[in-house]
Design an enzyme around this catalytic site. Structure first.
Site, PDB file in Angstrom:
ATOM      1  CD  GLN A   1     -36.147   0.290 -24.639  1.00  0.00           C
ATOM      2  OE1 GLN A   1     -35.124   0.208 -25.286  1.00  0.00           O
ATOM      3  NE2 GLN A   1     -36.263  -0.233 -23.436  1.00  0.00           N
TER       4      GLN A   1
ATOM      5  CB  THR B   1     -33.669   1.448 -27.872  1.00  0.00           C
ATOM      6  OG1 THR B   1     -34.076   1.157 -29.201  1.00  0.00           O
ATOM      7  CG2 THR B   1     -33.469   2.932 -27.688  1.00  0.00           C
ATOM      8  CB  SER B   2     -33.673  -3.276 -25.135  1.00  0.00           C
ATOM      9  OG  SER B   2     -32.535  -2.977 -24.369  1.00  0.00           O
ATOM     10  CB  THR B   3     -38.004  -3.066 -27.417  1.00  0.00           C
ATOM     11  OG1 THR B   3     -38.406  -1.878 -26.721  1.00  0.00           O
ATOM     12  CG2 THR B   3     -37.653  -4.159 -26.439  1.00  0.00           C
TER      13      THR B   3
END
Length: 185
Positions: free
Chosen positions: A13, A8-10
């Protein structure tokens, strides 16, 4: 052996990561590598690198979606080439793609190109939107560094004798900001 990779990007999430892990478990992955890091952070994808090093001949790297794996078509090709040199393949659950087949390899290359095209178009629209907002006076960019931070950085470097990097850490600003403040002084 099926080897899963979830990203996930962050860290915000959690639900997305949990969904990926669930899907990889349902796909019977025996080992799963996971991380919470942006796709543009080239140095921060250690778990992907570990997964690619871990893979052996006959293994399959499994991801839920193409965008969870690669940043660009070039990056996707680098990953698939690394897999090919180990006689391993890639499976993308959400697209039904398996590079063990000629059709799977073709579809991967086509969809990778389309995904990169969509991203470039989105970034172009974003730049146009920002330019229009600036022209209309609605976009001002980021807030300038607070004056007290500027003075703190200067004091930490010139009076306390710290490096710009250490001064940036203590002042709670980016290193580039500290260097810019010192250059402008």
């Amino acid at each position: 052996m099926l080897i899963g990779y979830a990203r996930t990007s962050t860290t915000d999430q959690k639900a997305g990561l949990e969904a990926q892990l669930r899907d990889l478990s349902q796909a019977a992955c025996e080992r799963v590598f996971q991380e919470e890091v942006s796709s543009v952070d080239k140095d921060g994808r250690g778990q992907l690198e570990e997964a690619l090093q871990f893979i052996r001949e006959g293994d399959v790297l499994v991801v839920t979606k193409l965008d969870r794996l690669a940043r660009s078509v070039k990056h996707l090709l680098e990953i698939t080439e690394r897999l090919e040199t180990k006689n391993a393949t890639l499976r993308i659950i959400g697209m039904g793609i398996d590079t063990a087949t000629p059709n799977g390899r073709l579809m991967l290359n086509l969809l990778g190109s389309i995904a990169q095209f969509e991203r470039e178009i989105m970034l172009e629209r974003q730049r146009e939107g920002i330019a229009k907002a600036k022209a209309d006076g609605k976009y001002r960019g980021r807030k300038p560094t607070e004056e007290n931070k500027v003075e703190e950085i200067r004091r930490l470097v010139h009076v306390d004798g710290l490096s710009a990097t250490e001064a940036a850490k203590r002042a709670g600003v980016a290193r580039a900001t500290a260097y810019r403040v010192l250059k402008d002084a």
